[in-house]
Design a protein around this motif. Structure first.
Motif, PDB file in Angstrom:
ATOM      1  N   HIS A 560       0.847  -1.203   0.000  1.00 55.51           N
ATOM      2  CA  HIS A 560       0.000   0.000   0.000  1.00 55.51           C
ATOM      3  C   HIS A 560       0.881   1.252   0.000  1.00 55.51           C
ATOM      4  O   HIS A 560       0.672   2.191  -0.768  1.00 55.51           O
ATOM      5  CB  HIS A 560      -0.917  -0.004   1.221  1.00 55.51           C
ATOM      6  CG  HIS A 560      -1.595   1.307   1.481  1.00 55.51           C
ATOM      7  ND1 HIS A 560      -1.066   2.283   2.299  1.00 55.51           N
ATOM      8  CD2 HIS A 560      -2.743   1.818   0.991  1.00 55.51           C
ATOM      9  CE1 HIS A 560      -1.858   3.334   2.297  1.00 55.51           C
ATOM     10  NE2 HIS A 560      -2.893   3.075   1.525  1.00 55.51           N
ATOM     11  N   ASP A 561       1.896   1.231   0.860  1.00 53.15           N
ATOM     12  CA  ASP A 561       2.779   2.399   0.968  1.00 53.15           C
ATOM     13  C   ASP A 561       3.625   2.603  -0.290  1.00 53.15           C
ATOM     14  O   ASP A 561       4.121   3.703  -0.532  1.00 53.15           O
ATOM     15  CB  ASP A 561       3.687   2.269   2.198  1.00 53.15           C
ATOM     16  CG  ASP A 561       2.883   2.359   3.501  1.00 53.15           C
ATOM     17  OD1 ASP A 561       1.657   2.612   3.425  1.00 53.15           O
ATOM     18  OD2 ASP A 561       3.471   2.169   4.587  1.00 53.15           O
ATOM     19  N   LEU A 562       3.790   1.520  -1.073  1.00 49.65           N
ATOM     20  CA  LEU A 562       4.496   1.662  -2.346  1.00 49.65           C
ATOM     21  C   LEU A 562       3.582   2.310  -3.395  1.00 49.65           C
ATOM     22  O   LEU A 562       4.002   2.569  -4.520  1.00 49.65           O
ATOM     23  CB  LEU A 562       4.950   0.286  -2.865  1.00 49.65           C
ATOM     24  CG  LEU A 562       6.113  -0.378  -2.128  1.00 49.65           C
ATOM     25  CD1 LEU A 562       6.229  -1.852  -2.523  1.00 49.65           C
ATOM     26  CD2 LEU A 562       7.421   0.344  -2.417  1.00 49.65           C
ATOM     27  N   GLY A 563       2.320   2.508  -3.009  1.00 47.03           N
ATOM     28  CA  GLY A 563       1.380   3.164  -3.911  1.00 47.03           C
ATOM     29  C   GLY A 563       0.729   2.221  -4.908  1.00 47.03           C
ATOM     30  O   GLY A 563       0.154   2.660  -5.899  1.00 47.03           O
ATOM     31  N   LEU A 564       0.810   0.919  -4.635  1.00 44.89           N
ATOM     32  CA  LEU A 564       0.283  -0.034  -5.619  1.00 44.89           C
ATOM     33  C   LEU A 564      -1.162  -0.432  -5.368  1.00 44.89           C
ATOM     34  O   LEU A 564      -1.833  -0.939  -6.264  1.00 44.89           O
ATOM     35  CB  LEU A 564       1.164  -1.293  -5.630  1.00 44.89           C
ATOM     36  CG  LEU A 564       2.621  -1.073  -6.059  1.00 44.89           C
ATOM     37  CD1 LEU A 564       3.425  -2.352  -5.950  1.00 44.89           C
ATOM     38  CD2 LEU A 564       2.671  -0.538  -7.493  1.00 44.89           C
TER      39      LEU A 564
END
Ligand code: ANZ
Ligand code: ZN
Length: 821
Positions: A560-564
């Protein structure tokens, strides 16, 4: 024919379903999407009774949601890396892939026979290079973010398997797999920095409350182990040999500072060796040898007599200046908090036991109304009033905690802190059959990740048999062609990392791969993940309550934090099925009480075994195979199946013209079943279906007869409900009723609410004392519902002529009197 033969049904419908491919989701947006997932199997041999239970449960949900009209994703795959394959390969002088993929084929065939409503087109195996390429890709992202790192560390070591074990894999001080006592060894290991996510892993559990079993949440909470408290600095007095220095303790009870009577550091922490005076060093070292042989569990056991050694020095209590003797003991753990404690024997049982063993003073500082611990020998831990505590005296426990923190903060000798029990995840394994760690070690550049376009780093194919035997280093180290490579950064000679990943890494993101298993641009298609995830219902054993679920939650948050992905929890709802026992005990080789699934299927048929699993108990309870009756299930299925053959009305016959009594049973059963399914009470649905079958049989034999359209309606409902539990029988019934395959897509029967009303009474509605309407209402109607019905009545509305209401008197179920303004 008129005799029920499960062998015929299985032979008939298996190939039809295979042909139809009915379980591939449309994924076209025409229906709401739902994702049902069973924890994917490990390919050890064929399917067993445990699989049969778990997958029967997951399939109920999947098939039910499909009947409700959702576009259901229900994939299947294999968690196919791991030690058993490697051990089998050593024994048979083979490659682990041979054993693995042969077992997968066996299990796949069994799953098909077992009629799991899975989308076979999405099948995946974590040991396929096409899968682990992306496990490596994710590792690289973690590495970039500093979430994958190496450190030297004493690790749990199994001397027999010659491998490192995670804390979680050490059970009662022994290797979870082979039972050998675990020892400690210092190794350079890879870790995931899961501790950075401790707060979020804990806080986000709020989203799961009510949808995950409370005991699983409790186990995760406990594993994360958040403790609020303080760090307090104690000055340790100088000696002739060494100067004064500060040592910080972690305490959850700073209110008890005045009750500290001694000070303890972990015997195996470096600190112990740093503090000890020269004349006592030999004593400490002898003690440390003794401690090394113990597991963490043994060290913390309250049963064992406390042990320890005095280090010859004193620490100064920052609150009252008292001198506390500094000891080293094994009940203080090097790995928790700061590895040092202030000991308050009056209010901590471990400290009290230690004080008694070594004759140290006990001072009560919180008066709980119980007997003085110095006398009773039992530490008091509850609420109370502070005594013998200077400026804290007279305060309650919580006030005193807050006040003590203020005092040490103001003096610069302490601060509020939050401590976690959770440790970073040790992910490297010195074994062959796992995902290679995509790192190259270069003398000049250091740790260099293998560039994405060079992934996957595949396992060498020429290592087999004895070459895989455990040696303490990874077998990959022996594959020189493989190990020696060039540095992706400088092009110089370099070596590959020879460790492989814990298989829990593979299973921490497979649910994401299922949304787009063929995707080649990344581990998953972010758009598909946003469409399908989170998983609406996850089904699996409670043995995964901590590790797999915690790791999957961690991965999801990082991804999630990788923006995926737009969500940060992977599984919205969790169902833990119970175990299948035999004779009240878990099935095991040593007890010789194993039940072979294949034999059960041959004897009773797939449907009877599935139905028995479901009917035996609520899903989360254990099933004792010695207490159940698959032959009883088979008899019931035959009885249900015969109903379909008896129906003589044509498909599409209007049930409205049928027998009302039977219709009421049918509609009530369908309505109750839906409610029970939503609440995961699958076993009760089976019981209700049995009643409907009985009522229908009666209607055929001694009621309105086989030609009544209500009979057709009832039998169709039986077929649809049974399709969740006994798909072969249901499909055959559906065909006999004149419908094409598949009953899986028949649609959940629509309930006519008027048929749910059982006993009705007439309610009289008056306006200013004058009767305006008479309503047929359920005898158990509520006051509110009756009031609503009365006010909605046409004649009442006319009589009110648009005036407001002064009072409405409701006497459910018989009378409503309305007085307008
Ligand atoms: C003084 C004190 C007084 C404590 C009292 C408790 C009761 P949890 O809640 O599990 O976080 N402790 C701290 N570090 C430790 C270590 N490395 N090994 C063993 N014990 C350790 O426990 C926190 C408490 O456990 C701390 O609070 C400390 O003892 C002890 F009436 O400090 B307490
Ligand atoms: Zn280099």
């Amino acid at each position: 024919g008129s005799s029920y033969r499960f062998q015929d049904l299985e032979a008939t419908w298996g190939p039809v379903w295979e042909e139809l491919g009915v379980f591939t989701p449309k994924d076209d947006g025409t229906a709401e999407r739902r994702y049902v997932l069973d924890m994917f199997p490990y390919p050890s041999g064929d399917l067993h009774m445990g699989h049969a239970e778990a997958f029967a449960m997951g399939d109920v949900v999947s098939r039910y949601w499909r009947q409700l009209g959702y576009d259901v994703l229900h994939p299947i795959g294999w968690d196919s890396f791991g030690l058993p394959a490697e051990n089998a390969a050593i024994k048979r002088n083979a490659h682990p892939s041979e054993w693995t993929y042969a077992n997968i084929e066996t299990q796949a065939a069994s799953f098909k026979r077992y009629a799991i409503s899975a989308d076979w087109s999405r099948r995946l195996h974590t040991s396929d290079p096409g899968y682990y390429r992306w496990t490596q890709w994710l590792f690289t992202r973690f590495h970039e973010k500093g979430l994958a790192y190496r450190k030297d560390h004493p690790v749990n070591w199994c001397p027999k398997d010659q491998t490192v074990l995670a804390n979680e894999q050490v059970v009662a001080g022994a290797c979870e797999r082979c039972g050998t006592p675990v020892t400690k060894k210092s190794l350079n290991q890879w870790y995931f920095r899961i501790t950075e996510y401790a707060d979020r892993l804990l806080d986000d559990m709020d989203q799961l409350k009510g949808h995950w079993p409370e005991r699983v949440l409790a186990m995760q909470r406990n594993w994360i182990g958040r403790s609020e408290g303080a760090h307090v600095d104690f000055a340790v007095e100088a000696t002739d040999e060494s100067p004064s220095r500060a040592v910080t303790v972690f305490t959850t009870r700073p209110d008890t500072l005045y009750g500290a009577t001694f000070f303890v550091v972990a015997a195996d922490a470096d600190l112990a060796g740093e503090l000890v005076t020269a004349d006592r060093r030999a004593g400490l070292e002898a003690y440390q040898e003794q401690v090394k042989a113990l597991s963490e569990i043994e060290r913390q056991s309250t049963e064992r007599e406390k042990t320890g050694v005095f280090l010859g020095r004193y620490a100064i209590n920052p609150l009252n200046g008292e001198r506390l003797p500094v000891w080293a003991a094994d009940y203080v753990l090097a790995e928790y908090g700061t590895g040092a404690i202030m000991a308050v024997p009056a209010h901590d049982q471990r400290d009290l036991d230690f004080a008694k063993t070594f004759g140290l003073p006990v001072r009560m500082v919180v008066d709980t109304g119980e007997e003085d611990p110095a006398v009773s020998g039992t530490a008091t831990v509850g609420e109370g009033t502070l005594v013998n505590s200077g400026e804290l005296s007279g305060l309650g426990k919580d006030e005193a905690i807050a006040r003590a923190i203020e005092i040490v903060e103001a003096a610069g000798t302490g601060r509020h802190t939050v401590n976690f029990r959770l440790r970073d995840w040790l992910l490297s394994r010195q074994r062959f059959w796992g995902t290679p760690i995509p790192i190259v070690h270069c003398a000049d550049c250091g740790e260099v990740p293998v560039p994405d376009d060079q992934l996957p780093v595949t396992l060498p194919e020429n290592l087999r048999g004895e070459a895989l035997a455990p040696q303490g280093t990874s077998p990959l180290a022996a594959a020189e062609d493989w190990v020696n490579t060039t540095c992706p950064s400088c092009g110089g000679a370099a070596k590959r990392d020879t460790d492989t990943m814990d298989t829990f890494v593979d299973s921490s993101w497979y649910f994401l791969r299922f949304v787009s298993p063929e995707y080649t641009e990344g581990p998953f298609d972010p758009a598909a993940a946003a469409r399908w995830m989170p998983v609406g219902q996850y089904v699996g054993g409670v043995e995964h309550a901590i590790l797999h679920l915690l790791y999957s939650r961690f991965f999801t948050k990082v991804i999630h934090d990788l923006g995926l992905i737009p969500f940060s929890e992977p599984f919205s709802a969790l169902l833990n099925q119970g175990q299948v026992l035999n004779g009240g005990k878990a099935m095991s080789k040593s007890l010789g009480n194993g039940v072979d699934l294949g034999e059960q299927l041959d004897k009773y048929g797939v449907d009877a075994v599935r139905l028995t699993m479901i009917f035996a108990s609520p899903p989360e309870d254990d099933v004792d195979w010695a207490d159940v009756s698959p032959s009883g299930s088979a008899k019931f299925l035959a009885r249900a199946w015969r109903l379909a053959g008896d129906v003589t009305s044509a498909p599409g016959a209007d049930p409205a013209a049928g027998d009302v009594a039977l219709r009421r049973v049918t509609h009530r059963t369908v309505a109750d079943a839906a409610e029970l399914l939503d609440a995961s009470k699958f076993n009760v649905v089976v019981a209700k279906t049995m009643e409907l079958v009985n009522a229908t049989r009666k209607a055929i034999d001694s009621g309105p007869g086989a030609g009544d359209p209500a009979v057709r309606e009832a039998v169709e409902a039986v077929a649809v409900i049974l399709s969740l539990f006994a798909p072969y029988t249901a499909e055959d019934m559906w065909a006999q009723l004149g419908h094409g395959p598949s009953v899986a897509n028949a649609g959940w029967p629509t309930v006519d609410p008027s048929l749910l009303v059982q006993d009705t009474v007439v309610a009289v509605v008056q306006v200013r004392g004058k009767v305006r309407d008479r309503l047929d209402v359920p005898a158990d109607i509520t006051e509110d519902a009756l009031r609503e019905l009365a006010l909605a009545s046409e004649p009442v509305q006319r009589a009110l002529e648009g005036r407001g209401l002064r009072t409405v008197i409701v006497r459910a179920p018989k009378l409503v009197n309305i007085v307008p303004e």
